[in-house]
Scaffold this active site. Sequence first.
Site, PDB file in Angstrom:
ATOM      1  N   CYS A 147      10.392   8.641  -1.131  1.00 38.18           N
ATOM      2  CA  CYS A 147       9.921   9.641  -0.171  1.00 38.18           C
ATOM      3  C   CYS A 147       9.224  10.745  -0.947  1.00 38.18           C
ATOM      4  O   CYS A 147       9.876  11.547  -1.604  1.00 38.18           O
ATOM      5  CB  CYS A 147      11.077  10.214   0.643  1.00 38.18           C
ATOM      6  SG  CYS A 147      10.483  11.319   1.949  1.00 38.18           S
TER       7      CYS A 147
ATOM      8  N   HIS B 151      10.666   6.629   8.379  1.00 39.92           N
ATOM      9  CA  HIS B 151      11.247   6.691   7.033  1.00 39.92           C
ATOM     10  C   HIS B 151      12.752   6.880   7.168  1.00 39.92           C
ATOM     11  O   HIS B 151      13.217   7.555   8.094  1.00 39.92           O
ATOM     12  CB  HIS B 151      10.636   7.856   6.243  1.00 39.92           C
ATOM     13  CG  HIS B 151       9.254   7.552   5.733  1.00 39.92           C
ATOM     14  ND1 HIS B 151       8.583   8.380   4.884  1.00 39.92           N
ATOM     15  CD2 HIS B 151       8.432   6.505   5.954  1.00 39.92           C
ATOM     16  CE1 HIS B 151       7.399   7.859   4.586  1.00 39.92           C
ATOM     17  NE2 HIS B 151       7.269   6.723   5.230  1.00 39.92           N
TER      18      HIS B 151
ATOM     19  N   HIS C 285       6.053   4.432  12.561  1.00 37.41           N
ATOM     20  CA  HIS C 285       6.196   4.374  11.102  1.00 37.41           C
ATOM     21  C   HIS C 285       7.312   5.329  10.701  1.00 37.41           C
ATOM     22  O   HIS C 285       7.107   6.536  10.593  1.00 37.41           O
ATOM     23  CB  HIS C 285       4.849   4.785  10.470  1.00 37.41           C
ATOM     24  CG  HIS C 285       4.812   4.686   8.980  1.00 37.41           C
ATOM     25  ND1 HIS C 285       4.006   3.769   8.325  1.00 37.41           N
ATOM     26  CD2 HIS C 285       5.451   5.372   8.011  1.00 37.41           C
ATOM     27  CE1 HIS C 285       4.163   3.916   7.013  1.00 37.41           C
ATOM     28  NE2 HIS C 285       5.031   4.881   6.794  1.00 37.41           N
TER      29      HIS C 285
ATOM     30  N   ARG D 189       0.838  -1.209   0.000  1.00 35.71           N
ATOM     31  CA  ARG D 189       0.000   0.000   0.000  1.00 35.71           C
ATOM     32  C   ARG D 189       0.875   1.262   0.000  1.00 35.71           C
ATOM     33  O   ARG D 189       1.025   1.924  -1.009  1.00 35.71           O
ATOM     34  CB  ARG D 189      -0.954  -0.040   1.222  1.00 35.71           C
ATOM     35  CG  ARG D 189      -2.126   0.935   1.111  1.00 35.71           C
ATOM     36  CD  ARG D 189      -1.788   2.356   1.478  1.00 35.71           C
ATOM     37  NE  ARG D 189      -1.334   2.499   2.851  1.00 35.71           N
ATOM     38  CZ  ARG D 189      -0.784   3.607   3.327  1.00 35.71           C
ATOM     39  NH1 ARG D 189      -0.604   4.664   2.555  1.00 35.71           N
ATOM     40  NH2 ARG D 189      -0.351   3.662   4.574  1.00 35.71           N
ATOM     41  N   ASP D 190       1.500   1.560   1.123  1.00 35.27           N
ATOM     42  CA  ASP D 190       2.308   2.783   1.230  1.00 35.27           C
ATOM     43  C   ASP D 190       3.479   2.733   0.248  1.00 35.27           C
ATOM     44  O   ASP D 190       3.849   3.747  -0.350  1.00 35.27           O
ATOM     45  CB  ASP D 190       2.805   2.908   2.673  1.00 35.27           C
ATOM     46  CG  ASP D 190       3.587   4.184   2.925  1.00 35.27           C
ATOM     47  OD1 ASP D 190       3.523   5.101   2.095  1.00 35.27           O
ATOM     48  OD2 ASP D 190       4.274   4.258   3.949  1.00 35.27           O
TER      49      ASP D 190
ATOM     50  N   ASN E 204      10.347   4.534   3.111  1.00 36.05           N
ATOM     51  CA  ASN E 204       9.976   3.672   4.227  1.00 36.05           C
ATOM     52  C   ASN E 204      11.151   2.833   4.731  1.00 36.05           C
ATOM     53  O   ASN E 204      11.978   2.354   3.940  1.00 36.05           O
ATOM     54  CB  ASN E 204       8.877   2.702   3.780  1.00 36.05           C
ATOM     55  CG  ASN E 204       7.539   3.391   3.586  1.00 36.05           C
ATOM     56  OD1 ASN E 204       7.028   4.012   4.501  1.00 36.05           O
ATOM     57  ND2 ASN E 204       6.996   3.285   2.385  1.00 36.05           N
TER      58      ASN E 204
HETATM   59 MG    MG Z   1       5.483   5.556   4.782  1.00 38.68          MG
END
Ligand code: MG
Length: 313
Positions: A255, A224, A222, A29-30, A264
């Site tokens: 990003c 990065h 979460h 997803r992300d 991520n």
């Molecule tokens: Mg992310």
Amino acid sequence: MSARNVGLPDPHPSPGLPARVTIWEVGARDGLQNEPVVLGARVKAEFLDRLAAAGLRVLEATSFAHPRWVPQLADATELLGLLTPRQGVRYPVLVPNERGLDRALAAGVTEIAIFASATDSFARRNLNRDLKKQFAMFAPVLRRAKASVLGVRGYVSMCFGDPWEGAVPIEQVVDIGRRLLDLGCDQLSLGDTIGVATPGQVAAVLEGFGRADVGIDALAVHFHDTYGQALSNTLTALRAGVSCVDASAGGLGGCPYAGSATGNLATEDLVWMLEGLGIEHGVDLDALVATSVWMAGQLGRPSPSRVVHALSS
Ligand code: MG
């Protein structure tokens, strides 16, 4: 010295860390929503199936955002129809609003995530409403999700810095998170959306939630890796008692706000550290690396993960 498996670090447990960590895998997803290449539903289904086979148990599968805003995931309903149910594997989906919830419910999902902002600038740009008005959008989604007995995760983006506002006050992050929990979210995922967080800040934000009586079990992180801090920040969160960590297979996702290939936290990098700390994670690292190498071929670019690079070259 006898030959041994160099594919994993030796475990050296460290006191004060959780015995087991749940990896919330966001690659499909992300990750994919931030990749320029649009993949077909069958490739995504194979990706998710390979991740499940590698031992990941929470796989955020797709998003029911409007296809115009996230064309990479326009096939959400088709994709969910292609997934093979597996014992113990969860497939939460992102749901931005009530229309998305309608589509998610029609597809038979059991778990959703909503996407909130900790800052006014990002709320206006990403959600088209100000910091306070975002809750008017989430309230009916939460109410209907709870009536349908869905699990709900609340993403809080820009918790550690905002590209337009700079520093974000900790009390503001805690207030937004507290309101999402009060609306019915089961868990918050605290997002370092631009990757600028550092460990002392992570500890301070988590302490802020503690002062607001938010249990550490309700918090996930979460991070990065844009500035190379994702694992340091993760270790700090683990020391504070966090036991659910978001990561993206192969570091998929780039990003979106920094023009960097590194976005991520890569799941492989996380697994390497967890293994070295003797923390249970359930993942077969070789199978995961092979999956990310395969996915890099689909996307036509190498994985930015250091561990993928080290174990596949
Ligand atoms: Mg992310």
